[in-house]
Enzyme design. Structure first.
Site, mmCIF file in Angstrom:
data_model
loop_
_atom_site.group_PDB
_atom_site.id
_atom_site.type_symbol
_atom_site.label_atom_id
_atom_site.label_comp_id
_atom_site.label_asym_id
_atom_site.label_seq_id
_atom_site.Cartn_x
_atom_site.Cartn_y
_atom_site.Cartn_z
ATOM 1 N N LYS A 70 31.474 16.316 35.370
ATOM 2 C CA LYS A 70 31.552 17.614 36.052
ATOM 3 C C LYS A 70 31.215 17.483 37.541
ATOM 4 O O LYS A 70 31.904 18.040 38.385
ATOM 5 C CB LYS A 70 30.600 18.628 35.397
ATOM 6 C CG LYS A 70 30.923 18.917 33.934
ATOM 7 C CD LYS A 70 30.047 20.044 33.389
ATOM 8 C CE LYS A 70 28.576 19.686 33.318
ATOM 9 N NZ LYS A 70 28.249 18.621 32.352
ATOM 10 N N ARG A 89 27.095 3.571 33.505
ATOM 11 C CA ARG A 89 27.338 4.238 34.793
ATOM 12 C C ARG A 89 26.304 3.886 35.861
ATOM 13 O O ARG A 89 25.124 3.771 35.590
ATOM 14 C CB ARG A 89 27.324 5.753 34.553
ATOM 15 C CG ARG A 89 27.767 6.543 35.736
ATOM 16 C CD ARG A 89 28.120 7.952 35.355
ATOM 17 N NE ARG A 89 26.952 8.757 35.040
ATOM 18 C CZ ARG A 89 27.006 10.057 34.817
ATOM 19 N NH1 ARG A 89 28.163 10.680 34.838
ATOM 20 N NH2 ARG A 89 25.914 10.725 34.547
ATOM 21 N N ARG A 146 20.858 5.913 36.657
ATOM 22 C CA ARG A 146 19.919 6.963 36.298
ATOM 23 C C ARG A 146 19.038 6.479 35.162
ATOM 24 O O ARG A 146 19.510 5.899 34.202
ATOM 25 C CB ARG A 146 20.669 8.220 35.863
ATOM 26 C CG ARG A 146 21.136 9.039 37.047
ATOM 27 C CD ARG A 146 22.095 10.104 36.645
ATOM 28 N NE ARG A 146 21.520 11.002 35.645
ATOM 29 C CZ ARG A 146 22.084 12.139 35.304
ATOM 30 N NH1 ARG A 146 23.222 12.509 35.871
ATOM 31 N NH2 ARG A 146 21.538 12.909 34.400
ATOM 32 N N ARG A 169 20.159 14.957 25.178
ATOM 33 C CA ARG A 169 20.845 15.929 26.035
ATOM 34 C C ARG A 169 22.115 16.454 25.373
ATOM 35 O O ARG A 169 22.480 17.609 25.523
ATOM 36 C CB ARG A 169 21.164 15.305 27.394
ATOM 37 C CG ARG A 169 19.910 15.129 28.259
ATOM 38 C CD ARG A 169 20.259 14.669 29.662
ATOM 39 N NE ARG A 169 20.781 13.318 29.658
ATOM 40 C CZ ARG A 169 21.738 12.863 30.466
ATOM 41 N NH1 ARG A 169 22.287 13.691 31.335
ATOM 42 N NH2 ARG A 169 22.143 11.623 30.406
#
Ligand SMILES: [Zn+2]
Length: 214
Positions: free
Chosen positions: A13, A127, A161, A172
């Site tokens: 997003k 990522r 992260r 999550r």
């Protein structure tokens, strides 16, 4: 044009929101950014945010809606607004709908970024992000260039992260499925929903979103 980007954590997003900001001169409203900005703004809402956060309390929906109201009435709407990470619940969706109709604003589209859960977990744990410009890389689909420099800004520092591990991602995801995924049905029923394949190449997703927005 005002839109909501909807999808599980890691669906991309933020990346697509940045594309829309650059390509359509839209304004990205992410809850985290708004809260950080409000704290230092000195406005009435900003002082409330600072108070709540300094006390270690959760920021209420009412406060977030208040911040969104400040943005929507700031008089500088450019190409419109992208809601990224809000609404997260049905109550927030109702509150946002009420605010927008009160301000005579229209929600033009809700873009659902569809993902396969297994593929999402694999993608997120691979990522990393450019520390300078926020460009997102992926060990599998978009590796950091061989010279170790960000293709966007030339930066050489990349961060992973801390929460990009499988266990926290699953936590999550669970929150997303419990609280946020009902919004897909909610906006479908309202006739606002458009779906794109969130796991396609970043350029392909961007192009699908452009098509969906017309
Ligand atoms: Zn960069």
């Amino acid at each position: 044009m005002n839109i909501i980007l909807l999808g599980p954590p890691g669906a991309g997003k933020g990346t697509q929101a940045r594309r829309l900001v650059a390509g359509r001169d839209m304004i990205q409203l992410s809850t985290g950014d708004m809260l950080r900005e409000a704290r230092t703004s000195g406005t009435e809402m900003g002082k409330r945010v600072a108070d709540v956060m300094d006390r270690g309390e959760l920021v209420t929906d009412e406060i977030v809606i208040g911040l969104i109201r400040e943005k929507l009435t700031s008089g500088d709407s450019k190409g419109g607004y992208i809601f990224d990470g809000f609404p997260r619940t049905l109550a927030q969706a109702d509150a946002l709908g009420n605010l927008m109709s009160e301000l005579n604003e229209v929600l033009d589209a809700v873009i659902e970024m569809r993902v396969d859960d297994d593929a999402l977990v694999a993608r997120i744990t691979a990522r990393s992000t450019c520390a300078s410009c926020g460009e997102v890389y992926n060990d599998v689909t978009k590796p950091i260039p061989a010279d170790g420099k960000c293709s966007n800004c030339g930066g050489t520092e990349f961060t992973r992260r801390a929460d990009d591990n499988e266990e926290s991602l699953r936590t999550r995801l669970l929150a997303y499925y419990k609280q946020t995924s009902p919004l897909i049905g909610y906006y479908y029923a309202k006739g606002d929903l458009k779906s794109v394949d969130g796991l396609a190449e970043i350029d392909a997703v961007a192009s699908d979103i452009q098509d969906a927005l017309g």
